[in-house]
Design a protein around this motif. Structure first.
Motif, PDB file in Angstrom:
ATOM      1  N   GLN A  84       0.752  -1.162  -0.096  1.00 32.79           N
ATOM      2  CA  GLN A  84       0.079   0.098  -0.045  1.00 32.79           C
ATOM      3  C   GLN A  84       0.853   1.240   0.002  1.00 32.79           C
ATOM      4  O   GLN A  84       0.498   2.221  -0.662  1.00 32.79           O
ATOM      5  CB  GLN A  84      -0.993  -0.027   1.190  1.00 32.79           C
ATOM      6  CG  GLN A  84      -1.947  -0.890   1.065  1.00 32.79           C
ATOM      7  CD  GLN A  84      -2.872  -0.908   2.303  1.00 32.79           C
ATOM      8  OE1 GLN A  84      -2.305  -0.934   3.478  1.00 32.79           O
ATOM      9  NE2 GLN A  84      -4.203  -1.562   2.488  1.00 32.79           N
ATOM     10  N   GLU A  85       2.004   1.311   0.714  1.00 27.96           N
ATOM     11  CA  GLU A  85       2.790   2.480   0.610  1.00 27.96           C
ATOM     12  C   GLU A  85       3.395   2.681  -0.685  1.00 27.96           C
ATOM     13  O   GLU A  85       3.721   3.777  -1.037  1.00 27.96           O
ATOM     14  CB  GLU A  85       3.936   2.165   2.040  1.00 27.96           C
ATOM     15  CG  GLU A  85       4.624   3.528   2.326  1.00 27.96           C
ATOM     16  CD  GLU A  85       5.460   3.698   3.455  1.00 27.96           C
ATOM     17  OE1 GLU A  85       5.986   4.592   3.662  1.00 27.96           O
ATOM     18  OE2 GLU A  85       5.395   2.514   4.026  1.00 27.96           O
ATOM     19  N   VAL A  86       3.774   1.572  -1.181  1.00 28.88           N
ATOM     20  CA  VAL A  86       4.661   1.563  -2.469  1.00 28.88           C
ATOM     21  C   VAL A  86       3.619   2.119  -3.275  1.00 28.88           C
ATOM     22  O   VAL A  86       3.913   3.167  -4.107  1.00 28.88           O
ATOM     23  CB  VAL A  86       4.974   0.202  -2.947  1.00 28.88           C
ATOM     24  CG1 VAL A  86       5.243   0.162  -4.514  1.00 28.88           C
ATOM     25  CG2 VAL A  86       6.389  -0.254  -2.095  1.00 28.88           C
ATOM     26  N   GLN A  87       2.293   1.890  -3.343  1.00 30.38           N
ATOM     27  CA  GLN A  87       1.300   2.343  -4.251  1.00 30.38           C
ATOM     28  C   GLN A  87       1.036   3.832  -4.161  1.00 30.38           C
ATOM     29  O   GLN A  87       0.706   4.458  -4.930  1.00 30.38           O
ATOM     30  CB  GLN A  87       0.085   1.394  -4.115  1.00 30.38           C
ATOM     31  CG  GLN A  87      -1.113   1.808  -5.296  1.00 30.38           C
ATOM     32  CD  GLN A  87      -0.679   1.580  -6.575  1.00 30.38           C
ATOM     33  OE1 GLN A  87      -0.029   0.752  -6.795  1.00 30.38           O
ATOM     34  NE2 GLN A  87      -1.168   2.431  -7.471  1.00 30.38           N
ATOM     35  N   GLU A  88       1.073   4.264  -2.769  1.00 25.81           N
ATOM     36  CA  GLU A  88       1.032   5.695  -2.411  1.00 25.81           C
ATOM     37  C   GLU A  88       2.121   6.474  -3.067  1.00 25.81           C
ATOM     38  O   GLU A  88       2.112   7.517  -3.707  1.00 25.81           O
ATOM     39  CB  GLU A  88       0.938   5.983  -1.013  1.00 25.81           C
ATOM     40  CG  GLU A  88      -0.234   5.500  -0.273  1.00 25.81           C
ATOM     41  CD  GLU A  88      -1.722   6.368  -0.981  1.00 25.81           C
ATOM     42  OE1 GLU A  88      -1.426   7.431  -0.940  1.00 25.81           O
ATOM     43  OE2 GLU A  88      -2.425   5.729  -1.373  1.00 25.81           O
ATOM     44  N   VAL A  89       3.406   6.060  -2.955  1.00 30.85           N
ATOM     45  CA  VAL A  89       4.625   6.609  -3.577  1.00 30.85           C
ATOM     46  C   VAL A  89       4.208   6.859  -5.094  1.00 30.85           C
ATOM     47  O   VAL A  89       4.549   7.783  -5.773  1.00 30.85           O
ATOM     48  CB  VAL A  89       5.966   5.786  -3.303  1.00 30.85           C
ATOM     49  CG1 VAL A  89       6.937   6.112  -4.164  1.00 30.85           C
ATOM     50  CG2 VAL A  89       6.196   5.961  -1.859  1.00 30.85           C
ATOM     51  N   ALA A 229       7.764   7.023   4.990  1.00 29.27           N
ATOM     52  CA  ALA A 229       8.423   6.533   6.157  1.00 29.27           C
ATOM     53  C   ALA A 229       8.732   4.904   6.454  1.00 29.27           C
ATOM     54  O   ALA A 229       8.003   4.359   5.692  1.00 29.27           O
ATOM     55  CB  ALA A 229       7.425   6.921   7.329  1.00 29.27           C
ATOM     56  N   CYS A 230       9.427   4.728   7.107  1.00 26.82           N
ATOM     57  CA  CYS A 230      10.007   3.349   7.342  1.00 26.82           C
ATOM     58  C   CYS A 230      10.471   3.054   8.634  1.00 26.82           C
ATOM     59  O   CYS A 230      11.210   3.808   9.382  1.00 26.82           O
ATOM     60  CB  CYS A 230      11.277   3.026   6.413  1.00 26.82           C
ATOM     61  SG  CYS A 230      11.817   1.267   6.230  1.00 26.82           S
ATOM     62  N   GLY A 231      10.199   1.878   9.230  1.00 29.58           N
ATOM     63  CA  GLY A 231      10.775   1.415  10.599  1.00 29.58           C
ATOM     64  C   GLY A 231      11.890   1.437  10.518  1.00 29.58           C
ATOM     65  O   GLY A 231      12.762   1.206   9.585  1.00 29.58           O
ATOM     66  N   PRO A 232      12.741   1.422  11.811  1.00 28.24           N
ATOM     67  CA  PRO A 232      14.028   1.501  11.939  1.00 28.24           C
ATOM     68  C   PRO A 232      14.809   0.236  11.607  1.00 28.24           C
ATOM     69  O   PRO A 232      15.924   0.340  10.931  1.00 28.24           O
ATOM     70  CB  PRO A 232      14.405   1.782  13.305  1.00 28.24           C
ATOM     71  CG  PRO A 232      12.932   1.559  13.956  1.00 28.24           C
ATOM     72  CD  PRO A 232      11.916   1.579  12.985  1.00 28.24           C
ATOM     73  N   PHE A 233      14.119  -0.963  11.645  1.00 24.97           N
ATOM     74  CA  PHE A 233      14.437  -2.014  11.036  1.00 24.97           C
ATOM     75  C   PHE A 233      13.863  -2.957  10.019  1.00 24.97           C
ATOM     76  O   PHE A 233      14.158  -4.169   9.607  1.00 24.97           O
ATOM     77  CB  PHE A 233      14.574  -2.951  12.350  1.00 24.97           C
ATOM     78  CG  PHE A 233      14.829  -2.463  13.679  1.00 24.97           C
ATOM     79  CD1 PHE A 233      16.457  -2.025  13.753  1.00 24.97           C
ATOM     80  CD2 PHE A 233      14.139  -2.120  14.867  1.00 24.97           C
ATOM     81  CE1 PHE A 233      16.843  -1.457  14.755  1.00 24.97           C
ATOM     82  CE2 PHE A 233      14.675  -1.565  15.893  1.00 24.97           C
ATOM     83  CZ  PHE A 233      16.063  -1.380  15.835  1.00 24.97           C
ATOM     84  N   ASP A 234      13.314  -2.178   9.302  1.00 28.72           N
ATOM     85  CA  ASP A 234      12.228  -2.911   8.171  1.00 28.72           C
ATOM     86  C   ASP A 234      12.974  -2.467   6.721  1.00 28.72           C
ATOM     87  O   ASP A 234      12.559  -1.820   5.918  1.00 28.72           O
ATOM     88  CB  ASP A 234      10.947  -2.003   8.188  1.00 28.72           C
ATOM     89  CG  ASP A 234       9.864  -2.937   7.424  1.00 28.72           C
ATOM     90  OD1 ASP A 234      10.405  -3.902   6.682  1.00 28.72           O
ATOM     91  OD2 ASP A 234       8.721  -2.492   7.322  1.00 28.72           O
ATOM     92  N   THR A 235      14.062  -3.270   6.803  1.00 26.27           N
ATOM     93  CA  THR A 235      14.876  -3.090   5.500  1.00 26.27           C
ATOM     94  C   THR A 235      13.993  -3.508   4.247  1.00 26.27           C
ATOM     95  O   THR A 235      14.240  -2.873   3.120  1.00 26.27           O
ATOM     96  CB  THR A 235      16.109  -3.722   5.552  1.00 26.27           C
ATOM     97  OG1 THR A 235      16.961  -3.516   6.616  1.00 26.27           O
ATOM     98  CG2 THR A 235      17.067  -3.865   4.159  1.00 26.27           C
ATOM     99  N   ALA A 240      11.799  -1.735  -0.766  1.00 24.46           N
ATOM    100  CA  ALA A 240      10.677  -1.624  -1.709  1.00 24.46           C
ATOM    101  C   ALA A 240      10.166  -0.410  -1.961  1.00 24.46           C
ATOM    102  O   ALA A 240       9.934  -0.270  -3.269  1.00 24.46           O
ATOM    103  CB  ALA A 240       9.389  -2.344  -1.084  1.00 24.46           C
ATOM    104  N   LEU A 241      10.314   0.553  -1.048  1.00 25.06           N
ATOM    105  CA  LEU A 241      10.181   2.122  -1.248  1.00 25.06           C
ATOM    106  C   LEU A 241      11.191   2.494  -2.526  1.00 25.06           C
ATOM    107  O   LEU A 241      10.858   3.202  -3.354  1.00 25.06           O
ATOM    108  CB  LEU A 241      10.116   2.820  -0.193  1.00 25.06           C
ATOM    109  CG  LEU A 241       9.013   2.493   0.720  1.00 25.06           C
ATOM    110  CD1 LEU A 241       9.298   3.019   2.150  1.00 25.06           C
ATOM    111  CD2 LEU A 241       7.792   2.965   0.299  1.00 25.06           C
TER     112      LEU A 241
END
Length: 497
Positions: A84-89, A229-235, A240-241
């Motif tokens: 979903q975040e990728v789609q928003e980008v 935005a991305c979580g601190p450990f969510d590589t 993907a972003l």
């Protein structure tokens, strides 16, 4: 003296926006002379120093597009799935793209009826006509078809199309394209390569839209700049972003001064093409430590937001003006931009943040309640409101994908209920404010006015020339309207609650 008493007697004095005013100085600068360009990360500049918060009631693609058009930056929140975040980008990146690459075409050997059907289904008013080798040989529009009416539906496209097609090359600028469209009275211009193959199409609508926002910030391909935005450990999310073309990734953490986050940021940086912002922090020592991760920008602010309760629940934080100035002292030596995140209520606060070294400000409540902010409208006592909540609120922690939990280091099993969470934010509503464009206009108008008083033509000069005076609570009371009942609301001022 006791070591515990020492903690009190040696504690430094710290300040926030209402503790200071900017001192007026000798000036030859009018607000109209001011330029607001600034660096927001190592590789990206903005035309105004405004960044929207990565909050699920502030920034999705609509807000990011609105800010990019004004010259600012939207940071899409992460309280959603990676997909979903990728789609928003992607929505931001493809909004008002001048050259549309995915063009619906038709062969010269197909029929007029088929052309009509495609136009009806796709909702377009014309189709480029191309050969099997993608060579542009014509264009057929509803205007070409209309005189034929139904009697010639079986006619070939090649018999009805316009043969003399006005095309442009990939490096044609907006002004030239507009002139060509007007000259030839056409609504669309096929973009062709050197060997006449179709590359894309430019429409009059897109050209005029581009001209409407001359201050917009775009990447090297002419697309709007956007952050996420991305979580601190969510590589995985970060990668993907980055693959989706996001320009800047903002690591979203309530406390960025942690050894494991600094280590993770270093590793994340190796796997992405995007610039990387790290935060949030509030001290000089934090700036010195996180800069070792070779990041591209720093977000400053521990608990200053209007919906944040960290300073009350945890008893932790640094008043925002002191936090920004202490971080900026360090970051400036590294050439790394500083973003003052939170605590701003008025345009004067924006000016004060820049005066103490910030390169840009990140705003949440100021943009919450605008047309482009996510969330439904409600009506209370005849007035329109929209939801606004902190990412540390119970709703944000339990809604969406619960990004608030790991932002505040409260991971849990899937069956963990809300009573086992410790919120550091609240939920509420704010009055509906209209389009974000109007809010940004007032913010920047106030900032330009401030810079005129200082005699600063640029943000760099604001850093150098602005002087502050420390005021008392009485001084701040004097600064606000007083001894009057306000009958007509101003677009850039609301009374203190």
């Amino acid at each position: 003296m006791s070591k515990y008493t020492d903690k009190l007697t040696k504690a430094e004095d710290t300040f926030t926006f209402d503790d200071f005013l900017i001192k007026p100085g000798l000036s030859s600068i009018e607000p109209k002379d001011v330029t607001l360009g600034t660096k927001v990360s190592t590789n990206y500049n903005l035309n105004i120093p405004v960044v929207s918060s990565a909050m699920d009631t502030v920034t999705e693609s609509q807000m990011a597009v609105a800010l990019a058009r004004q010259g600012g930056l939207g940071v899409i929140h992460r309280n959603m799935t990676i997909e979903q975040e990728v789609q928003e980008v992607r929505k931001v990146k493809y909004a008002n793209e001048l050259t549309v690459k995915e063009v619906i075409t038709i062969s010269p050997d197909e029929t007029v009826a088929q052309a009509q059907e495609i136009m009806d289904i796709e909702g377009v008013s014309g189709l480029p006509v191309v050969t099997d080798e993608d060579i542009v040989v014509g264009i057929i529009s509803r205007r070409d078809i209309k005189p034929l009416r139904g009697k010639a539906a079986d006619k070939k496209v090649s018999e009805a199309m316009t043969h003399n097609v006005v095309t442009i090359s990939e490096d044609t600028d907006t002004e030239t394209a507009l002139d060509l469209a007007y000259e030839n009275k056409v609504e669309r211009l096929p973009v062709v390569s050197d060997d006449k193959k179709l590359v894309g199409i430019v429409t009059m609508k897109d050209i005029l839209e581009r001209k409407k926002y001359p201050n917009a910030v775009r990447d090297k391909n002419g697309r709007y700049i956007v952050a996420a935005a991305c979580g601190p450990f969510d590589t995985d999310r970060a990668m993907a972003l980055s693959d989706a073309g996001v320009d800047i990734i903002a690591i979203d953490s309530a406390h960025g001064h942690k050894t494991d986050i600094i280590k993770s940021a270093k590793e994340m940086n190796k796997n992405i093409e995007s610039d990387l912002l790290l935060g949030n922090i509030a001290t000089r020592k934090a700036a010195e430590d996180i800069l070792k991760a070779e990041i591209d920008g720093i977000k400053v602010g521990i608990g200053p937001g209007s919906i944040c309760t960290t300073r009350i629940v945890a008893g932790v934080g640094v008043p925002q003006l002191s936090a920004v100035s202490s971080v900026a002292d360090v970051a400036e030596d590294y050439g790394v931009p500083v973003i003052a995140d939170g605590g701003l209520r008025y345009s004067g606060d924006v000016a004060k943040a820049l005066a103490v070294g910030a390169n840009a400000v990140m705003v949440g409540s100021i943009l919450a309640g605008t047309t482009e902010s996510p969330g439904e409208m409600t009506i209370r006592n005849g007035r329109k409101y929209k939801q606004y909540r902190g990412m540390g609120s119970l709703g944000a922690m339990t809604g969406g994908v619960g990004a608030g939990k790991d932002r505040y280091f409260q991971t849990s099993g899937s069956n963990m209920n809300s009573t086992k969470l410790v919120p550091e934010g609240i939920e509420g509503v704010v009055p509906y404010k209209g389009p974000a464009e109007q809010i940004v206009f007032q913010l920047m108008g106030g900032l330009k006015s401030s810079m005129g008083y200082v005699g600063a033509k640029s943000i760099k000069e604001m850093h150098e020339k602005a002087e502050l005076v420390h005021i008392t609570p009485n001084g701040m009371s004097e600064s606000h309207p007083h001894d009057i009942t306000i009958t007509n609301e101003s677009p850039n001022y609301h009374p203190r609650s």
